[in-house]
Design an enzyme around this catalytic site. Structure first.
Site, PDB file in Angstrom:
ATOM      1  NE  ARG A  25      -1.492  -1.457   3.671  1.00 35.32           N
ATOM      2  CZ  ARG A  25      -1.656  -1.317   4.981  1.00 35.32           C
ATOM      3  NH1 ARG A  25      -2.809  -0.891   5.459  1.00 35.32           N
ATOM      4  NH2 ARG A  25      -0.685  -1.604   5.821  1.00 35.32           N
ATOM      5  NE  ARG A  60       9.891  27.932   2.685  1.00 35.39           N
ATOM      6  CZ  ARG A  60       8.786  28.668   2.659  1.00 35.39           C
ATOM      7  NH1 ARG A  60       8.540  29.551   3.609  1.00 35.39           N
ATOM      8  NH2 ARG A  60       7.922  28.543   1.672  1.00 35.39           N
ATOM      9  CG  HIS A  63      13.792  31.195   9.888  1.00 36.07           C
ATOM     10  ND1 HIS A  63      13.116  30.424   8.980  1.00 36.07           N
ATOM     11  CD2 HIS A  63      14.058  32.362   9.251  1.00 36.07           C
ATOM     12  CE1 HIS A  63      12.969  31.095   7.850  1.00 36.07           C
ATOM     13  NE2 HIS A  63      13.536  32.282   7.992  1.00 36.07           N
ATOM     14  CE  LYS A  73      12.183  26.061  14.117  1.00 38.59           C
ATOM     15  NZ  LYS A  73      12.687  27.049  13.138  1.00 38.59           N
ATOM     16  CG  HIS A 120      15.870  24.701  10.944  1.00 44.80           C
ATOM     17  ND1 HIS A 120      14.716  24.951  10.227  1.00 44.80           N
ATOM     18  CD2 HIS A 120      16.355  23.522  10.495  1.00 44.80           C
ATOM     19  CE1 HIS A 120      14.505  23.937   9.402  1.00 44.80           C
ATOM     20  NE2 HIS A 120      15.478  23.062   9.547  1.00 44.80           N
ATOM     21  CE1 TYR A 133      10.197  24.771   9.419  1.00 45.34           C
ATOM     22  CE2 TYR A 133       8.169  24.231   8.259  1.00 45.34           C
ATOM     23  CZ  TYR A 133       9.440  24.770   8.267  1.00 45.34           C
ATOM     24  OH  TYR A 133       9.954  25.307   7.119  1.00 45.34           O
TER      25      TYR A 133
END
Length: 186
Positions: A25, A60, A63, A73, A120, A133
């Site tokens: 599956r 990104r 941060h 995090k 990060h 996150y």
């Protein structure tokens, strides 16, 4: 929950590798189990969870949230592949100012556990990536900030990534006056 927890060169930053259950599956991965996390002395309180969708060559970061809203995090990729980066911002840490990288992907199902005082960011290597996150404090606009992505010699994979105006406006690592202090665990 079956999980392998690997330390990284940065104290209190781990790569978690949960068991991937596969059959005809598809696959199934359990990303969090409170009792298992407690047994490893990892954070178990995650009052906010969100995801981002990014395209190839998007960067990104880097941060973090400032005290008193700093947070643990956990990040993982449910679609695609990214180069994930963690930078140590904690004064007196043996790895202060250093970074570590991880190849994070849906296929590997690996999770990066990032303690307070660590910045990060990530760079998208696939056509598209969806990153999840979990954070131990909720978003706080007054404490949410970052350091400039190219102010450390991080091998991002591109010298000209797609990056937000906000992320481009962060101060450099060398200009950041860190409020974070490394506290070794016993």
């Amino acid at each position: 929950m079956q999980i392998i927890i690997n330390s990284s060169k940065i104290p209190d930053c781990y790569e978690l590798k949960p068991k991937i259950f596969e059959d005809e599956r598809g696959s199934f991965v359990k990303t969090f189990h409170e009792d298992v996390f407690k047994s490893y002395n990892l954070e178990t309180h995650f009052p906010e969870e969100y995801y981002s969708v990014s395209f190839n060559n998007v960067l990104r970061g880097l941060h973090f949230q400032l005290p008193p809203q700093e947070h643990t995090k956990m990040v993982y990729c449910v679609e695609g592949e990214v180069l994930d980066v963690v930078v140590d911002l904690r004064l007196n840490s043996p790895t202060y100012g250093q970074f570590t990288t991880f190849d994070v992907s849906a296929k590997k199902a690996n999770i990066i556990y990032i303690s307070p005082g660590l910045a990060h960011g990530f760079y998208v290597k696939s056509d598209r990536a969806i990153m999840m996150y979990k954070v131990s404090t909720v978003y706080s606009p007054n404490e949410d900030t970052g350091i400039l992505w190219n102010s450390l010699p991080i091998p991002w994979g591109s010298d000209n990534p797609i990056i937000s105006q906000r992320d481009q406006s962060f101060i450099s690592f060398n200009d950041f006056n860190s409020p974070f202090l490394y506290q070794p665990k016993n």
